[in-house]
Scaffold this active site. Structure first.
Site, PDB file in Angstrom:
ATOM      1  N   ASN A   8     -85.365 -35.671   0.681  1.00 49.25           N
ATOM      2  CA  ASN A   8     -84.555 -35.629   1.895  1.00 49.25           C
ATOM      3  C   ASN A   8     -84.521 -34.173   2.359  1.00 49.25           C
ATOM      4  OD1 ASN A   8     -82.575 -35.668   3.839  1.00 49.25           O
ATOM      5  ND2 ASN A   8     -80.910 -36.297   2.465  1.00 49.25           N
ATOM      6  N   TRP A   9     -85.305 -33.886   3.389  1.00 52.58           N
ATOM      7  CA  TRP A   9     -85.428 -32.488   3.835  1.00 52.58           C
ATOM      8  C   TRP A   9     -84.198 -32.029   4.623  1.00 52.58           C
ATOM      9  CZ3 TRP A   9     -91.222 -31.931   5.840  1.00 52.58           C
ATOM     10  CH2 TRP A   9     -92.090 -32.226   4.777  1.00 52.58           C
ATOM     11  N   LYS A  10     -83.340 -32.950   4.966  1.00 55.65           N
ATOM     12  CA  LYS A  10     -82.122 -32.637   5.742  1.00 55.65           C
ATOM     13  C   LYS A  10     -82.485 -31.823   6.983  1.00 55.65           C
ATOM     14  CE  LYS A  10     -79.358 -33.205   1.613  1.00 55.65           C
ATOM     15  NZ  LYS A  10     -78.184 -32.857   0.851  1.00 55.65           N
ATOM     16  N   HIS A  95     -75.950 -41.680   4.349  1.00 57.29           N
ATOM     17  CA  HIS A  95     -75.835 -40.489   3.501  1.00 57.29           C
ATOM     18  C   HIS A  95     -74.411 -39.940   3.638  1.00 57.29           C
ATOM     19  CE1 HIS A  95     -76.336 -36.481   1.899  1.00 57.29           C
ATOM     20  NE2 HIS A  95     -77.445 -36.914   1.311  1.00 57.29           N
ATOM     21  N   GLU A  97     -73.303 -37.093   3.903  1.00 58.72           N
ATOM     22  CA  GLU A  97     -73.131 -36.060   4.942  1.00 58.72           C
ATOM     23  C   GLU A  97     -72.948 -36.698   6.314  1.00 58.72           C
ATOM     24  OE1 GLU A  97     -76.602 -33.760   3.926  1.00 58.72           O
ATOM     25  OE2 GLU A  97     -75.619 -33.139   2.056  1.00 58.72           O
ATOM     26  N   GLU A 162     -75.275 -41.477  -5.048  1.00 53.42           N
ATOM     27  CA  GLU A 162     -75.182 -40.025  -4.902  1.00 53.42           C
ATOM     28  C   GLU A 162     -73.717 -39.595  -4.965  1.00 53.42           C
ATOM     29  OE1 GLU A 162     -78.795 -38.223  -2.804  1.00 53.42           O
ATOM     30  OE2 GLU A 162     -77.440 -38.869  -1.241  1.00 53.42           O
ATOM     31  N   GLY A 168     -75.965 -30.928  -3.842  1.00 55.37           N
ATOM     32  CA  GLY A 168     -76.076 -29.508  -3.497  1.00 55.37           C
ATOM     33  C   GLY A 168     -75.264 -28.581  -4.380  1.00 55.37           C
ATOM     34  N   SER A 208     -78.341 -33.031  -6.958  1.00 56.32           N
ATOM     35  CA  SER A 208     -78.798 -31.917  -7.792  1.00 56.32           C
ATOM     36  C   SER A 208     -79.885 -32.306  -8.784  1.00 56.32           C
ATOM     37  CB  SER A 208     -77.609 -31.257  -8.506  1.00 56.32           C
ATOM     38  OG  SER A 208     -76.746 -30.660  -7.549  1.00 56.32           O
ATOM     39  N   GLY A 229     -82.667 -33.598  -2.581  1.00 56.95           N
ATOM     40  CA  GLY A 229     -82.431 -32.751  -1.407  1.00 56.95           C
ATOM     41  C   GLY A 229     -83.103 -31.399  -1.571  1.00 56.95           C
ATOM     42  N   GLY A 230     -82.332 -30.411  -2.012  1.00 58.13           N
ATOM     43  CA  GLY A 230     -82.802 -29.030  -2.101  1.00 58.13           C
ATOM     44  C   GLY A 230     -84.164 -28.864  -2.754  1.00 58.13           C
TER      45      GLY A 230
HETATM   46  P1  PGA Z   1     -79.423 -32.255  -3.510  1.00 55.88           P
HETATM   47  O1  PGA Z   1     -79.195 -33.354  -2.331  1.00 55.88           O
HETATM   48  O2  PGA Z   1     -80.631 -32.715  -4.310  1.00 55.88           O
HETATM   49  O3  PGA Z   1     -79.653 -30.968  -2.805  1.00 55.88           O
HETATM   50  O4  PGA Z   1     -78.189 -32.266  -4.343  1.00 55.88           O
HETATM   51  C1  PGA Z   1     -79.346 -34.713  -2.574  1.00 55.88           C
HETATM   52  C2  PGA Z   1     -79.071 -35.490  -1.315  1.00 55.88           C
HETATM   53  O5  PGA Z   1     -78.135 -35.134  -0.573  1.00 55.88           O
HETATM   54  O6  PGA Z   1     -79.764 -36.476  -1.017  1.00 55.88           O
END
Ligand code: PGA
Length: 252
Positions: A8-10, A95, A97, A162, A168, A208, A229-230
């Site tokens: 997930n490149w956000k 998600h 977010e 998640e 994050g 994470s 994500g990251g």
């Molecule tokens: P993260 O994000 O790997 O940076 O914790 C995961 C996500 O939000 O899908």
């Protein structure tokens, strides 16, 4: 069921960065494609270009969100079939977010999952508890209600667990808690959809996931892959996560 490693490149990557990242992932994809499915979800502005770049490689492309409506006066939104028109085959919905910053309720998330399925996309529906809910011992209750509210019937899609506090933070959920929550989600899916359909839904873990903890997380029971994500913003670390898929899971 083959494990799915989804990136997930956000809200990251301009055109040049997206191309470098996609090319880097494609370059190493064949070596992991024999035991894992790979997916990248770039921001909407890069989706078409990344899909073109990855065409003919084992890396699938997905959206990070879609509208619950098929068309019309929804400024800034993107319909599910517009994502598939660009080459997407998956879409992340619900998600945390988006639930937090766009006020997405379980009902909206369910409608988005329906819109995705109608457009022929595989929805990845995210669920997860807050730190406060976990501290109060309400994590299964919170996730249980999200599963009831967010998943359409039938649900030929994917669930991503998640925990919000793990996203994050550099601090993934502990092995015991992941095991417990994934077992609970599996049970709940089987209760909602019946044993056969409930067993068929892959459950990803997200929060994470990094190259140095992926092997441990991916070997836990009922963990069918990862939503990253990251660490998905670096081709080498994303591929290393995919390479950490336990080979026994790939053949089961
Ligand atoms: P993260 O994000 O790997 O940076 O914790 C995961 C996500 O939000 O899908």
């Amino acid at each position: 069921m083959r494990p799915l490693i989804a990136g997930n490149w956000k809200m990251n990557c301009r055109t040049d960065e997206a191309a470098v990242l996609a090319r880097g992932i494609a370059a190493g994809a064949t070596s992991v494609a024999s035991f894992a499915d790979l997916l990248v979800c770039p921001p909407a502005t890069q989706l078409c270009a990344v899909a073109r770049l990855l065409a003919g490689t084992p890396v699938a492309v997905g959206g990070q969100d879609c509208s619950n409506a098929p068309r019309g006066a929804h400024t800034g939104d993107i319909a599910a079939d517009m994502l598939s028109d660009c080459g997407a085959t998956y879409v992340i919905v619900g998600h945390s977010e988006r639930r937090a910053s766009h006020g997405e309720t379980d009902e909206i998330v369910r409608e988005k999952a329906v819109a995705a399925l109608t457009a022929g996309l595989v929805p990845i529906v995210c669920v997860g508890e807050t730190a406060e809910q976990r501290a109060a011992g309400q994590e299964t209750e919170a996730v249980g209600w999200q599963l009831i509210g967010s998943l359409p019937k039938p649900f030929p899609g994917i669930v991503a667990y998640e925990p919000i506090w793990a996203i994050g933070s550099g601090r993934p959920c502990g092995a015991e808690d992941v095991t417990q929550m994934h077992a609970f989600i599996r049970e709940e899916l089987m209760r909602q959809f019946g044993p056969e359909s409930g067993r068929a839904v892959p459950i990803l873990y997200g929060g994470s996931v990094k190259s140095d903890n992926a092997a441990g997380l991916l070997s836990l029971p009922e963990v069918g892959g990862a939503l990253v994500g990251g660490a998905s913003l670096d081709a080498a670390s994303f591929l290393a996560i995919a390479a950490a898929v336990p080979k026994r899971a790939a053949t089961s």
